[in-house]
Enzyme design. Structure first.
Site, mmCIF file in Angstrom:
data_model
loop_
_atom_site.group_PDB
_atom_site.id
_atom_site.type_symbol
_atom_site.label_atom_id
_atom_site.label_comp_id
_atom_site.label_asym_id
_atom_site.label_seq_id
_atom_site.Cartn_x
_atom_site.Cartn_y
_atom_site.Cartn_z
ATOM 1 N N TYR A 127 -4.840 -74.329 -30.451
ATOM 2 C CA TYR A 127 -4.593 -74.817 -31.805
ATOM 3 C C TYR A 127 -5.684 -75.804 -32.174
ATOM 4 O O TYR A 127 -5.969 -76.749 -31.437
ATOM 5 C CB TYR A 127 -3.221 -75.507 -31.908
ATOM 6 N N GLN A 187 4.232 -72.142 -37.896
ATOM 7 C CA GLN A 187 4.204 -70.664 -37.883
ATOM 8 C C GLN A 187 3.136 -70.131 -36.933
ATOM 9 O O GLN A 187 3.298 -69.066 -36.321
ATOM 10 C CB GLN A 187 4.054 -70.087 -39.299
ATOM 11 N N ASN A 210 -0.582 -81.965 -35.828
ATOM 12 C CA ASN A 210 0.294 -82.979 -36.426
ATOM 13 C C ASN A 210 1.708 -82.891 -35.837
ATOM 14 O O ASN A 210 1.956 -82.164 -34.878
ATOM 15 C CB ASN A 210 0.282 -82.855 -37.959
ATOM 16 N N SER A 233 -4.206 -92.478 -29.135
ATOM 17 C CA SER A 233 -5.300 -92.690 -28.185
ATOM 18 C C SER A 233 -5.360 -94.144 -27.698
ATOM 19 O O SER A 233 -4.885 -95.054 -28.383
ATOM 20 C CB SER A 233 -6.594 -92.317 -28.894
ATOM 21 N N GLN A 255 -12.541 -96.773 -30.025
ATOM 22 C CA GLN A 255 -11.184 -96.266 -29.845
ATOM 23 C C GLN A 255 -10.303 -96.677 -31.023
ATOM 24 O O GLN A 255 -9.517 -95.885 -31.533
ATOM 25 C CB GLN A 255 -10.616 -96.841 -28.546
ATOM 26 N N HIS A 258 -9.846 -94.550 -34.281
ATOM 27 C CA HIS A 258 -9.161 -93.255 -34.314
ATOM 28 C C HIS A 258 -8.033 -93.231 -35.346
ATOM 29 O O HIS A 258 -7.988 -92.373 -36.205
ATOM 30 C CB HIS A 258 -8.579 -92.911 -32.941
ATOM 31 N N GLU A 323 -5.308 -93.769 -21.095
ATOM 32 C CA GLU A 323 -6.041 -92.508 -21.281
ATOM 33 C C GLU A 323 -7.508 -92.701 -20.837
ATOM 34 O O GLU A 323 -8.044 -91.925 -20.068
ATOM 35 C CB GLU A 323 -5.965 -92.149 -22.766
ATOM 36 N N HIS A 324 -8.140 -93.761 -21.351
ATOM 37 C CA HIS A 324 -9.527 -94.076 -20.974
ATOM 38 C C HIS A 324 -9.560 -95.445 -20.326
ATOM 39 O O HIS A 324 -8.963 -96.387 -20.852
ATOM 40 C CB HIS A 324 -10.428 -94.140 -22.213
ATOM 41 N N ASP A 357 -16.289 -88.474 -24.433
ATOM 42 C CA ASP A 357 -15.724 -87.736 -25.566
ATOM 43 C C ASP A 357 -16.565 -86.507 -25.905
ATOM 44 O O ASP A 357 -16.037 -85.486 -26.330
ATOM 45 C CB ASP A 357 -15.680 -88.628 -26.818
ATOM 46 N N GLU A 411 22.435 -71.157 6.400
ATOM 47 C CA GLU A 411 22.651 -71.159 4.947
ATOM 48 C C GLU A 411 23.614 -70.033 4.537
ATOM 49 O O GLU A 411 23.751 -69.740 3.348
ATOM 50 C CB GLU A 411 21.304 -71.021 4.219
ATOM 51 N N HIS A 416 19.466 -62.171 4.658
ATOM 52 C CA HIS A 416 18.147 -62.722 5.017
ATOM 53 C C HIS A 416 17.917 -62.587 6.524
ATOM 54 O O HIS A 416 16.875 -62.125 6.976
ATOM 55 C CB HIS A 416 18.057 -64.215 4.643
HETATM 56 P P1 NAD Z 1 -2.655 -79.692 -38.536
HETATM 57 O O1 NAD Z 1 -3.455 -78.468 -38.402
HETATM 58 O O2 NAD Z 1 -2.163 -80.325 -37.300
HETATM 59 O O3 NAD Z 1 -1.380 -79.377 -39.431
HETATM 60 C C1 NAD Z 1 -1.488 -78.659 -40.633
HETATM 61 C C2 NAD Z 1 -0.320 -77.712 -40.747
HETATM 62 O O4 NAD Z 1 0.900 -78.431 -40.815
HETATM 63 C C3 NAD Z 1 -0.388 -76.861 -41.971
HETATM 64 O O5 NAD Z 1 -1.074 -75.670 -41.637
HETATM 65 C C4 NAD Z 1 1.060 -76.632 -42.324
HETATM 66 O O6 NAD Z 1 1.438 -75.357 -41.939
HETATM 67 C C5 NAD Z 1 1.826 -77.663 -41.541
HETATM 68 N N1 NAD Z 1 2.576 -78.540 -42.435
HETATM 69 C C6 NAD Z 1 2.115 -79.575 -43.136
HETATM 70 N N2 NAD Z 1 3.100 -80.110 -43.894
HETATM 71 C C7 NAD Z 1 4.213 -79.387 -43.653
HETATM 72 C C8 NAD Z 1 5.566 -79.442 -44.111
HETATM 73 N N3 NAD Z 1 5.976 -80.371 -44.968
HETATM 74 N N4 NAD Z 1 6.431 -78.541 -43.643
HETATM 75 C C9 NAD Z 1 6.050 -77.610 -42.753
HETATM 76 N N5 NAD Z 1 4.780 -77.498 -42.300
HETATM 77 C C10 NAD Z 1 3.888 -78.377 -42.737
HETATM 78 O O7 NAD Z 1 -3.556 -80.666 -39.401
HETATM 79 P P2 NAD Z 1 -3.311 -82.125 -39.956
HETATM 80 O O8 NAD Z 1 -2.022 -82.224 -40.683
HETATM 81 O O9 NAD Z 1 -4.554 -82.511 -40.643
HETATM 82 O O10 NAD Z 1 -3.126 -83.045 -38.658
HETATM 83 C C11 NAD Z 1 -4.057 -83.127 -37.646
HETATM 84 C C12 NAD Z 1 -3.423 -83.875 -36.519
HETATM 85 O O11 NAD Z 1 -4.159 -83.701 -35.328
HETATM 86 C C13 NAD Z 1 -3.318 -85.357 -36.784
HETATM 87 O O12 NAD Z 1 -1.982 -85.722 -36.621
HETATM 88 C C14 NAD Z 1 -4.185 -85.947 -35.697
HETATM 89 O O13 NAD Z 1 -3.699 -87.192 -35.262
HETATM 90 C C15 NAD Z 1 -4.054 -84.882 -34.639
HETATM 91 N N6 NAD Z 1 -5.024 -85.032 -33.556
HETATM 92 C C16 NAD Z 1 -6.206 -84.356 -33.498
HETATM 93 C C17 NAD Z 1 -7.029 -84.498 -32.395
HETATM 94 C C18 NAD Z 1 -8.289 -83.711 -32.217
HETATM 95 O O14 NAD Z 1 -8.850 -83.745 -31.136
HETATM 96 N N7 NAD Z 1 -8.768 -82.990 -33.195
HETATM 97 C C19 NAD Z 1 -6.665 -85.339 -31.385
HETATM 98 C C20 NAD Z 1 -5.478 -85.996 -31.480
HETATM 99 C C21 NAD Z 1 -4.669 -85.816 -32.569
#
Ligand code: NAD
Length: 433
Positions: A127, A187, A210, A233, A255, A258, A323-324, A357, A411, A416
């Site tokens: 993802y 989904q 998210n 983080s 850090q 973030h 973590e770090h 990183d 047992e 067995h």
């Molecule tokens: P995302 O891809 O995680 O989520 C987007 C998806 O959330 C959409 O495609 C939608 O289907 C769904 N969504 C949004 N609102 C919704 C609702 N009300 N109901 C149902 N589904 C819903 O992208 P984002 O929202 O931009 O979040 C990215 C997350 O990734 C952040 O929370 C960030 O902290 C996290 N994160 C990323 C990294 C990295 O390395 N890239 C590291 C740590 C955390």
């Protein structure tokens, strides 16, 4: 003082640990309820449900991002960025090749051959979040260890935003992702978990997202494997009076930028050093575009603790299990034996956390929220499955026969015991010769 600075007294350390751990609160109940509904519906109705939710939440049905689009994205990127991504990819690849566990065989005695076959998972889903959190470095860090482990098919899913990040698509091409599918959120996780339409069921789902994505991964666990649920983080720096305050301040800020829940903690044996680093952080932070985020994360989850002895700082680091963990002292290797719990340890003033990183090679997907006590970084191990192999000669089995029968009978598992006994019953034996 920009960063709260306290003397270690037993209470102060406990307070910091409590505050850090409290950041990783679980998903909101309403999100969990939505996610549970989507997952169940996709499991029941399959593709139709996937399309409905993709259209409802993201305005588009899922589609495959054609290889030509990846090529165009690669060509549209700044060549300097492509060169940096390729250098990072090469370092991630060769580090993970070093650590790759291989199939092995061992002969305990003449007739006992034991071993393990080690194979990559057949199919893995990665993802990649949409929006501002779409990091090309994360694509490399998730996909390349999977490839090195020998994963048969690597499928990347990412939300179908209007302008998908060229950098993310270029990273997918560089990492050797097999298929990119434009689908996001719950989904996407549901389709990968159960299989739907042209999206096949995978064995494991990795990658951040998210709250919807995190909640869906939790529910998917058991039907498929997952990597981990990442919390906010964190970095913990152990520094003595020899550390350069400008460097340490920059590392703590890297850090803190973030997000507002990020935590940057300094442990030192010098009050003067703590004060110098705090002043330097304030000076540097004011020049950074993410000043608003930094100000809040440092105020809420940043602090410096001054110890009499750095060994006590190591003991605190072990409880935090960050973590770090950076060790910026005159002799950082001397503290290494005292440090047991951390996602990654960075030794000395020329191993700042952003090196890890982006470039050094170990994966930047690390355990957070104290879970480094028992979890390890994402690596080739994440994508391997191991199968035990056992082969015995008749004599070797006979040498253990009475022991196995005794254990089985204790047992009350007579079948067995029988499985062993029939092989050495005289009449059967004669028949089989
Ligand atoms: P995302 O891809 O995680 O989520 C987007 C998806 O959330 C959409 O495609 C939608 O289907 C769904 N969504 C949004 N609102 C919704 C609702 N009300 N109901 C149902 N589904 C819903 O992208 P984002 O929202 O931009 O979040 C990215 C997350 O990734 C952040 O929370 C960030 O902290 C996290 N994160 C990323 C990294 C990295 O390395 N890239 C590291 C740590 C955390």
């Amino acid at each position: 003082m920009f960063m709260k600075t306290v003397l270690a007294d037993g209470q102060a350390e406990q307070q910091v640990i409590r505050e850090m751990k409290a950041r990783a609160a679980g998903a909101r109940g309403d999100i969990e309820q939505i996610v549970r509904g989507v997952m169940a519906d996709v499991q029941q109705r399959g593709w139709d449900a996937v399309v409905e939710y993709a259209e409802r939440f993201d305005g588009k049905a899922p589609y495959i991002v054609e290889p030509k689009v990846l090529d165009d994205a690669y060509n549209a990127c700044d060549p300097k960025l492509i060169a940096a991504l390729e250098k990072a990819a090469a370092n991630i690849r060769d580090y993970h090749e070093q650590m790759l566990v291989k199939t092995w065989e061992w002969n305990r005695s003449g007739g006992e051959t034991l071993g393990q076959t080690v194979r990559g998972l057949s199919r893995v889903g990665i993802y990649v979040p949409g929006g501002t959190a779409a990091y090309p470095s994360s694509v490399l860090m998730n996909a390349i260890p999977a490839k090195v482990a020998g994963v048969g098919e690597l499928i990347m899913v990412t939300p179908p935003t209007e302008n998908m990040s060229n950098e993310v698509l270029a990273a997918a091409k560089i990492a050797g992702v097999d298929t990119v599918i434009a689908i996001g959120g719950t989904q996407a996780i549901a389709a990968l978990t159960y299989g739907a339409g042209f999206i096949p069921q995978v064995d494991k789902i990795v990658g951040p997202g998210n709250a919807f994505v995190a909640a869906a991964k939790k529910l998917a666990f058991g039907t498929v494997d997952i990597d981990m649920i990442a919390g906010p983080s964190e970095v913990l720096v152990i520094a003595d009076h020899t550390a350069n305050p400008t460097y340490v301040a920059a590392d703590l800020l890297s850090q803190a930028e973030h997000d507002k829940l990020a935590s940057a903690v300094l442990l030192t044996d010098s009050m003067a050093q703590a004060q110098a680093i705090s002043c330097e952080m304030e000076r540097q932070a004011k020049l950074l575009p993410r000043w608003d985020i930094i100000k809040e994360s440092v105020a809420n989850y940043g602090c410096a603790i001054v110890f009499d002895d750095l060994k006590d700082a190591c003991r605190m680091a072990d409880v935090v299990a960050p973590e770090h963990l950076e060790v910026v002292t005159a002799a950082p290797r001397e503290l290494l034996p005292y440090l047991h719990n951390a996602g990654a340890i960075f030794l000395g003033q020329y191993a700042p956390e952003p090196l890890g990183d982006y470039m050094a090679g170990p994966c930047h997907v690390l355990p957070t929220s104290g879970t480094a006590r028992f979890f390890s970084p994402l690596s080739t191990d994440t994508f391997l499955k191991k199968t035990s192999v056992i082969e015995y000669t008749r004599d070797a089995l006979e040498s253990y026969a009475q022991d196995i029968i005794a254990l089985a009978q204790s047992e009350h598992l007579d079948a067995h015991a029988n499985s062993i006994a029939v092989r050495f019953a005289e009449e059967n034996d004669n028949e089989n010769r």
